[in-house]
Design a protein around this motif. Structure first.
Motif, PDB file in Angstrom:
ATOM      1  N   SER A 110       0.825  -1.196   0.000  1.00 20.28           N
ATOM      2  CA  SER A 110       0.000   0.000   0.000  1.00 20.28           C
ATOM      3  C   SER A 110       0.865   1.254   0.000  1.00 20.28           C
ATOM      4  O   SER A 110       1.992   1.274   0.492  1.00 20.28           O
ATOM      5  N   TRP A 140      -0.273   4.063   1.427  1.00 16.89           N
ATOM      6  CA  TRP A 140      -0.599   4.801   2.640  1.00 16.89           C
ATOM      7  C   TRP A 140       0.462   4.727   3.736  1.00 16.89           C
ATOM      8  O   TRP A 140       0.699   5.740   4.419  1.00 16.89           O
ATOM      9  N   LYS A 198      -5.317   3.799  10.209  1.00 18.89           N
ATOM     10  CA  LYS A 198      -5.955   4.811   9.383  1.00 18.89           C
ATOM     11  C   LYS A 198      -6.749   5.820  10.206  1.00 18.89           C
ATOM     12  O   LYS A 198      -6.879   6.979   9.811  1.00 18.89           O
ATOM     13  N   GLY A 237     -10.892  12.130   3.853  1.00 20.31           N
ATOM     14  CA  GLY A 237     -11.841  12.211   2.758  1.00 20.31           C
ATOM     15  C   GLY A 237     -12.774  13.408   2.871  1.00 20.31           C
ATOM     16  O   GLY A 237     -12.546  14.353   3.639  1.00 20.31           O
ATOM     17  N   PHE A 263      -6.339  12.490  -1.740  1.00 19.92           N
ATOM     18  CA  PHE A 263      -7.019  11.317  -1.181  1.00 19.92           C
ATOM     19  C   PHE A 263      -7.572  10.428  -2.297  1.00 19.92           C
ATOM     20  O   PHE A 263      -7.352   9.215  -2.330  1.00 19.92           O
ATOM     21  N   LYS A 264      -8.276  11.027  -3.259  1.00 17.90           N
ATOM     22  CA  LYS A 264      -8.861  10.253  -4.350  1.00 17.90           C
ATOM     23  C   LYS A 264      -7.786   9.714  -5.289  1.00 17.90           C
ATOM     24  O   LYS A 264      -7.890   8.592  -5.795  1.00 17.90           O
ATOM     25  N   HIS A 313      -6.221   6.584  -3.819  1.00 14.81           N
ATOM     26  CA  HIS A 313      -7.104   5.416  -3.930  1.00 14.81           C
ATOM     27  C   HIS A 313      -7.138   4.888  -5.362  1.00 14.81           C
ATOM     28  O   HIS A 313      -7.125   3.669  -5.585  1.00 14.81           O
ATOM     29  N   LYS A 314      -7.169   5.784  -6.346  1.00 14.98           N
ATOM     30  CA  LYS A 314      -7.156   5.335  -7.738  1.00 14.98           C
ATOM     31  C   LYS A 314      -5.822   4.684  -8.085  1.00 14.98           C
ATOM     32  O   LYS A 314      -5.781   3.669  -8.803  1.00 14.98           O
ATOM     33  N   GLU A 348      -3.815   3.116  -6.010  1.00 19.03           N
ATOM     34  CA  GLU A 348      -3.771   1.800  -5.371  1.00 19.03           C
ATOM     35  C   GLU A 348      -4.615   0.786  -6.129  1.00 19.03           C
ATOM     36  O   GLU A 348      -4.227  -0.375  -6.268  1.00 19.03           O
ATOM     37  N   ALA A 349      -5.793   1.217  -6.620  1.00 18.42           N
ATOM     38  CA  ALA A 349      -6.631   0.302  -7.397  1.00 18.42           C
ATOM     39  C   ALA A 349      -5.926  -0.134  -8.673  1.00 18.42           C
ATOM     40  O   ALA A 349      -5.955  -1.314  -9.047  1.00 18.42           O
TER      41      ALA A 349
END
Length: 311
Positions: free
Chosen positions: A7, A9, A61, A115, A156-157, A160-161, A163-164
């Protein structure tokens, strides 16, 4: 077992806590030579940092968000104190501008970790409670706070993108395209985890090596054979394709592979299998032992399977 990429993060969490520890050093300095309001905030900050850092071991987190909310609350409280109780010689405007700058940074980090709703709550909290003059440039910080929160929300977004996309790429890299099974790279990634799990639970770890004796030119047959092997494996076992017609398995808590061998032999009579107790062995050692046993026998497996697996 599933394969997941490392990750992003944790790097941000380490950066946050390193920054928080710089704040600890500043708080200790204020205990020695600061005004009474800063001394009170320093004590509260030290206690809050200690509690949040201990909480981070279980909730990595959530702890930074709670710690940041506490820090913003302290900032609001300091902003409401008499100006000479903070730093001698500072006037009202100077104190408010400094607090506005710190609040801007805090909102950015809060949105990055928490978020949208954390950003909105922090913005309302600061805009409502932090004191401000009726006129002056300080009014301009409200849109600046909003912009800072949106920057944090964008980060933040984006994380997440990213990581996906990283997980999707890992799934592609660690999967065999013909069978859908894990491949040799996945075996290398999983082997140490299986060893650690077996060691912690004090259970045997068996390494199986299967030679199916098929041609890799028949993808449909490969897929059906892989499905047969999946159905025969226990939940939690690892199954990997490491060669044209060679497959390997990792099995925690399996004392003997006899039952599994018999079950698969009924479906795949041409297949051969060997088992190695690999507790304490490296992956290279386990694979070398298995292949040595597999090819030691003078009886060679048939090189083609012309029919589908038996029902």
């Amino acid at each position: 077992m599933s394969h997941s990429s490392e990750s992003i993060w944790p790097w941000f969490y380490r950066l946050y806590w390193n920054t928080a520890f710089v704040g600890v050093a500043l708080a200790l300095l204020q205990l020695w030579r600061g005004q009474w309001a800063l001394q009170v905030v320093s004590v509260v900050y030290l206690l809050a940092t200690l509690a949040a850092f201990l909480l981070a071991r279980r909730y990595p987190k959530t702890a930074p968000v709670l710690h940041l909310v506490a820090a913003l609350g302290m900032l609001v409280w300091v902003g409401q104190q008499p100006w000479d109780a903070i730093l001698p010689g500072w006037n009202q405007q100077m104190t408010l501008y400094v607090s506005a700058t710190l609040a801007t940074l805090g909102l950015t980090v809060l949105a990055m970790f928490g978020g949208l709703w954390a950003m909105v709550a922090g913005l309302v909290f600061l805009a409502t409670l932090l004191p401000y003059p009726e006129v002056g440039l300080y009014w301009a910080v409200w849109p600046l706070w909003t912009l800072a929160g949106l920057v944090g929300l964008a980060v933040f977004k984006a994380i997440h993108k990213l990581e996906a996309a990283q997980q999707d790429l890992s799934r592609v890299i660690l999967r065999d395209r013909q069978t859908g099974l894990s491949n040799r790279l996945a075996l290398e990634a999983d082997y140490e985890r299986y060893q650690a799990l077996a060691s912690r639970s004090d259970q045997p770890l068996l390494f199986s090596c299967w030679l199916l004796g098929i041609s890799g030119q028949n993808p449909r047959l490969l897929q059906e054979l892989a499905q047969v092997m999946r159905e025969a494996m226990r939940q939690g076992d690892g199954l990997y394709r490491v060669g044209d017609d060679q497959f390997c398995g990792l099995h925690i808590g399996l004392v003997s592979g006899h039952e599994l061998t018999e079950r698969l032999s009924k479906r795949l009579p041409q297949a051969r299998v060997v088992w190695v107790v690999c507790n304490g062995l490296t992956q290279e050692e386990a694979l070398a032992q298995a292949q040595d046993l597999l090819y030691r026998s003078p009886r060679q497996p048939a090189r083609h399977i012309s029919a589908m697996p038996k029902a």
